[in-house]
Scaffold this active site. Structure first.
Site, PDB file in Angstrom:
ATOM      1  N   GLY A  94       0.776  -1.237   0.000  1.00  0.00           N
ATOM      2  CA  GLY A  94       0.000   0.000   0.000  1.00  0.00           C
ATOM      3  C   GLY A  94       0.803   1.281   0.000  1.00  0.00           C
ATOM      4  NE  ARG A 142      15.735  12.389  -2.429  1.00  0.00           N
ATOM      5  CZ  ARG A 142      16.190  11.509  -3.306  1.00  0.00           C
ATOM      6  NH1 ARG A 142      17.127  10.640  -2.959  1.00  0.00           N
ATOM      7  NH2 ARG A 142      15.729  11.497  -4.529  1.00  0.00           N
ATOM      8  N   GLY A 202       7.339   4.867   7.616  1.00  0.00           N
ATOM      9  CA  GLY A 202       6.517   3.797   8.190  1.00  0.00           C
ATOM     10  C   GLY A 202       6.623   3.816   9.698  1.00  0.00           C
ATOM     11  CD  GLU A 203       5.897   0.112  11.422  1.00  0.00           C
ATOM     12  OE1 GLU A 203       4.810   0.328  11.966  1.00  0.00           O
ATOM     13  OE2 GLU A 203       6.127  -0.929  10.777  1.00  0.00           O
TER      14      GLU A 203
HETATM   15 MO1  MOS Z   1       4.843  -3.067   9.867  1.00  0.00          MO
HETATM   16  S1  MOS Z   1       4.011  -3.506  11.707  1.00  0.00           S
HETATM   17  O1  MOS Z   1       6.421  -3.642  10.094  1.00  0.00           O
HETATM   18  O2  MOS Z   1       3.981  -3.981   8.716  1.00  0.00           O
END
Ligand code: MOS
Length: 652
Positions: free
Chosen positions: A399, A542, A618-619
């Site tokens: 995604g 970046r 991410g995260e």
């Molecule tokens: Mo993420 S919890 O490493 O998909």
């Protein structure tokens, strides 16, 4: 149909030839337990599979299976289990520091068990050709995950299994492991010598595909009269299964987020009759951040200090867990920008002081940190004879737009248009990458794509310089650039030729070797809570593609609304059944819950960890959201709800 019943009657754990689980911690790469003995380890543990020509026939037949078993009383509740040995951390003398601290808070947070609930369920197609197995699977880790785990079950070599996963319809961590359903599909396909498709129903996703474990987190905070942290004492309990130990990075926020001379931590997993948990949205960190950020808010109120000012006073000058300097840490700038853009200064800090008609209006804030990791990853870059490029890496796109961002990186480095890049992923025949998890794919795979494409461009330039027929023959490589697929002199673009013309003459395209990455270094009365607007300010270095970044950031905010206010797997502890195993009863945010969400990026580059200058989003985008909402709930009501999710009934 009859044949299949005959099969299921004759094949049981006594006759299936697969190996008994060793009982060790079988996280990826070790054996999976299914159909190996007659023990049921948790509610929903598969004990049989019925195969049919149609889905309806399979579902109907499965209902006809009668099972008898001896009952045991499972322990499925965190507080009832016997904790494992702890993982511990300590610096300074917490006991003495807490005894001396003029300000002390004793807090306990209980965070609910949650399920990932991606839109797409887990699904597998398995096909054997002789001793070779091909699986099309939902996975975030085609290479060293699925491709390594299946051979461990079947006892063949990794080269005999191919895993394909070109598109993943969301996963949030649930695709980081090869689950029983994948193994079952492969077993059945082998036994029947037919291609088998196995798709889990939504309900089944609540029992066999991991979950975010429930936590009990006790935190004691000692501070001085200026609000500077003296000491923190952390006692953490988390769910795991009876047959494996799952732990995650819940402790790091307590070790290095704020300057604290005395820290003590004790983290114990508690084995329960559940399937093994797995990483989920900001794994570990989102839990640590929630507890610490709501505690900071409480401390700020206790002392009458502005919550942002309190955080400033506790800003560390180095990573106190390691004594190492931060490469860059611009959290204070993020506070400035966030406060200015959101209008923090207009907030009346008094709880329940701001109204809009029938609604209490409130503002809360929290911060989040997430470690970056840049494990080596390979990518294969080939320039084709028509001047287009084929770029491959066995990562996954669940995604975040990996197809798009990698295409951009390759196009930039090769000097060709986006249309001329063919980026492919999700096939175990491609160079194996680390799992698609955490914030690392852009940094790690992106750097590999960039390095590989750089190398191919340089090889092509060298080819031209050394080719007597090329208009660039004899030029200096430093003077040559590639624009829209044409190699040309920077000072005299008329002198040059296209990749296509060059390669038409060359016998073989350069760049067939996989270039590895070598990282450079290393509602008031009702208690209804509505989130009207949210702002995230990120120091993520970046940004490769602002739209994809927004998609990540907004996605993290939406996930955080779920964590703070909605998501909660409810378990009947008599038998361990998760009772709200469907999307009508397990609540996730819908459009009406999501109003004005905005992200701002501090920009710049971070060239320390990786050559591409990114940190990944991410995260980190989810970790601060739930505590910011919880802090706003306090501001709205003057009530500190320490358990997640914060539901209507907890505010009545
Ligand atoms: Mo993420 S919890 O490493 O998909």
């Amino acid at each position: 149909m009859r044949a299949y019943w005959a099969w299921s009657a004759t094949r049981t754990h006594r006759s299936l030839p697969y190996e008994e689980n060793t009982g060790s911690n079988n996280l990826p790469g070790e054996r999976i337990r299914v159909f190996q003995n007659d023990r049921v380890l948790f509610f929903g543990h598969p004990i049989a599979v019925v195969v049919a020509e149609t889905m309806e026939a399979a579902q109907h037949s499965a209902r006809l299976v009668e099972v008898t078993y001896d009952e045991e009383s499972p322990t499925t509740e965190l507080e009832d289990g016997t904790p494992d040995e702890p993982t511990s951390y300590a610096r300074g003398d917490v006991e003495a520091a807490l005894a001396d601290a003029p300000i002390r808070l004793d807090l306990t947070d209980n965070l609910s068990r949650n399920h990932h609930n991606p839109m797409e369920p887990h699904a597998t197609i398995a096909r054997w050709e002789g001793d070779k197995l091909t699986v099309w699977d939902k996975t975030q880790w085609v290479g060293d995950g699925a491709q390594a785990e299946l051979p461990a079950v079947f006892g063949f070599s990794r080269d005999d299994v191919r895993v394909l996963s070109p598109d993943v319809g969301g996963a949030f961590g649930s695709g980081l492991r090869t689950w029983l359903s994948t193994v079952i599909a492969a077993i059945v396909a082998r036994e029947l010598d037919r291609t088998v498709k196995l798709v889990l129903a939504r309900r089944q996703l609540y029992f066999n595909n991991g979950f975010g474990p429930a936590y009990s987190y006790q935190l004691t905070v000692g501070a001085d009269r200026q609000g500077r942290l003296f000491a923190t004492d952390h006692m953490v309990r988390a769910e795991t299964s009876s047959y494996e130990t799952f732990s995650e990075a819940v402790l790091s926020a307590g070790q290095m987020k704020y300057s604290t001379p005395n820290v003590r931590q004790d983290y114990r997993t508690v084995p329960l009759a559940v399937n093994t948990p797995i990483w989920m949205r900001g794994p570990g960190a989102a839990t640590g951040d929630h507890v610490i950020e709501t505690a900071m808010d409480e401390l700020a109120y206790e002392m009458g200090i502005d919550p942002i000012e309190l955080r400033r006073r506790n800003e560390p000058s180095e990573d106190e867990s390691s004594g190492l300097p931060f490469f860059t840490r611009r959290l204070l700038e993020c506070y400035d920008v966030g406060a200015r853009e959101f209008g923090w200064g207009q907030r009346d800090p008094e709880p329940a002081s701001m109204r809009d008609g029938d609604w209490q209006v409130a503002v809360g804030m929290a911060s989040a940190l997430y470690h970056i990791a840049v494990p080596p990853a390979p990518a294969r870059v080939r320039l084709r004879i028509d001047g287009t490029a084929l770029v491959e890496s066995a990562t996954s796109d669940m995604g975040p737009g990996t197809y798009t961002s990698m295409t951009q990186v390759a196009a930039d480095a090769l000097g060709i248009t986006l249309d001329d890049v063919d980026f492919r992923l999700g096939d175990s025949v491609m160079p194996a990458t680390p799992p698609r998890c955490g914030p690392m794919t852009m940094a790690s795979v992106g750097s590999a794509v960039q390095n590989g494409a750089d190398r191919v461009r340089r090889e092509a330039i060298d080819l031209a310089l050394n080719d007597p027929v090329s208009p660039l023959h004899g030029a200096d490589s430093a003077d040559v650039a590639v624009r829209r697929g044409r190699l040309q002199l920077r000072d005299d673009p008329s002198r040059g030729e296209s990749y296509r013309a060059l390669l038409a003459r060359a016998t073989a395209a350069p760049g067939s070797r996989p270039p590895g990455l070598h990282p450079a270094r290393g509602g008031d009365q009702l208690g209804l809570v509505r989130v009207r607007r949210m702002l995230g300010v990120y120091d993520a270095a970046r940004i490769i593609n602002p739209r994809l970044a927004d998609s990540q950031a907004i996605g993290g905010m939406v996930g955080g609304i779920g964590k703070a206010l909605l998501e909660h797997t409810v378990t009947d502890h008599r038998d361990g059944r998760n009772v709200n195993a469907n999307l009508a009863d397990y609540l996730v945010p819908v459009n009406a819950d999501v109003q004005n969400l905005k992200a701002i990026y501090q920009g710049g580059r971070d060239d320390y960890p990786d050559p591409i200058g990114v940190r990944g989003l991410g995260e980190v985008v989810i970790c601060g959201v739930a505590p910011a909402i919880a802090n706003a709930v306090f501001h709205a009501t003057g009530r500190r709800v320490r358990d997640l999710p914060i539901t209507v009934d907890s505010l009545l």
